[in-house]
Design a protein around this motif. Sequence first.
Motif, mmCIF file in Angstrom:
data_model
loop_
_atom_site.group_PDB
_atom_site.id
_atom_site.type_symbol
_atom_site.label_atom_id
_atom_site.label_comp_id
_atom_site.label_asym_id
_atom_site.label_seq_id
_atom_site.Cartn_x
_atom_site.Cartn_y
_atom_site.Cartn_z
ATOM 1 N N ASP A 20 0.808 -1.193 -0.171
ATOM 2 C CA ASP A 20 -0.003 -0.044 -0.144
ATOM 3 C C ASP A 20 0.904 1.265 0.157
ATOM 4 O O ASP A 20 0.430 2.593 -0.460
ATOM 5 N N ILE A 21 2.181 0.878 0.547
ATOM 6 C CA ILE A 21 2.778 2.442 0.410
ATOM 7 C C ILE A 21 3.163 3.028 -0.925
ATOM 8 O O ILE A 21 3.245 4.271 -1.188
ATOM 9 N N ILE A 22 3.278 1.985 -1.833
ATOM 10 C CA ILE A 22 3.351 2.549 -3.124
ATOM 11 C C ILE A 22 2.090 3.219 -3.823
ATOM 12 O O ILE A 22 2.228 4.587 -4.375
ATOM 13 N N VAL A 23 1.154 2.695 -3.482
ATOM 14 C CA VAL A 23 -0.183 3.343 -4.015
ATOM 15 C C VAL A 23 -0.216 4.598 -3.175
ATOM 16 O O VAL A 23 -0.767 5.738 -3.976
ATOM 17 N N ILE A 41 -6.219 11.429 2.615
ATOM 18 C CA ILE A 41 -5.656 10.306 2.359
ATOM 19 C C ILE A 41 -5.694 9.408 3.754
ATOM 20 O O ILE A 41 -6.004 8.051 3.583
ATOM 21 N N LEU A 42 -5.456 9.875 4.886
ATOM 22 C CA LEU A 42 -5.572 9.231 6.244
ATOM 23 C C LEU A 42 -6.927 8.758 6.241
ATOM 24 O O LEU A 42 -7.061 7.319 6.704
ATOM 25 N N TRP A 159 1.795 7.468 7.162
ATOM 26 C CA TRP A 159 3.162 8.547 7.512
ATOM 27 C C TRP A 159 4.391 8.003 6.562
ATOM 28 O O TRP A 159 5.127 8.734 5.926
ATOM 29 N N LEU A 160 4.747 6.474 6.313
ATOM 30 C CA LEU A 160 5.538 6.138 5.657
ATOM 31 C C LEU A 160 5.632 6.437 4.200
ATOM 32 O O LEU A 160 6.311 6.786 3.826
ATOM 33 N N ALA A 161 4.381 6.333 3.800
ATOM 34 C CA ALA A 161 4.000 6.334 2.433
ATOM 35 C C ALA A 161 4.434 8.199 2.174
ATOM 36 O O ALA A 161 4.642 8.492 1.127
ATOM 37 N N LYS A 162 4.018 9.071 3.063
ATOM 38 C CA LYS A 162 4.285 10.233 2.885
ATOM 39 C C LYS A 162 5.802 10.610 2.849
ATOM 40 O O LYS A 162 6.109 11.576 2.113
ATOM 41 N N PHE A 163 6.283 9.928 3.754
ATOM 42 C CA PHE A 163 7.820 10.267 3.666
ATOM 43 C C PHE A 163 8.632 10.042 2.480
ATOM 44 O O PHE A 163 9.499 10.340 2.100
ATOM 45 N N VAL A 164 7.909 8.761 2.059
ATOM 46 C CA VAL A 164 8.677 8.177 0.808
ATOM 47 C C VAL A 164 8.204 9.231 -0.285
ATOM 48 O O VAL A 164 9.250 9.509 -1.153
#
Length: 202
Positions: A20-23, A41-42, A159-164
């Motif tokens: 899901d991080i990619i999407v 998004i959240l 948060w991880l997705a936003k960080f990436v």
Amino acid sequence: MILSSVLPAIGLFFLTNIDDIIVLALFFARGAGQRGTTARILGGQYLGFLGILGAAVLVALGAGAFLPEEAIPYFGLIPLLLGLRVAWQVWRNRDDDDDDDDEAKVAGKKVGVLTVAAVTFANGGDNIGVYVPVFLNVGPTAVIAYCAVFLALVIVLVWLAKFVATRRPIADTLERWEHILFPVVLIALGLFILISGGAFGL
């Protein structure tokens, strides 16, 4: 019982949701420069994940008639249709002048809560398939603990997705290619869900 469920729940969550991080990163790229993107998004991720957990719990409780296992692969139609819609919008606007209507273009990329929720839920077919046998083999207290841990970790995933998505090299790449990557990833995700689940006899 509750404490003994925390570590397995953490491992299971990331095992089933790391993709899901990619999407989500693409959603962040699409919503870059818009107020409230993170909140939408959240909210969408929570809404979609609540749907996944609700479906898994219902099936584990024996309500499989409401969500037959063979129906799960057809969730792939959701990201497929969304991806085709976005691809059509990109194709239709391909000749627009980059200097004109910048505000309109940004508004046209607004990330909606329901869109994020729909993609999250559709991408959660495999989650449901994994969560059900786990829920069937633990007690009700452990199921509650699993669900609580999962819901607490949703914000970590976002948060991880936003960080990436906001790392400079990645952000620059996403900003340049998001209009192509976003529909391609959604279409590919939809086709993968449909084909891997054997929908339509594929």
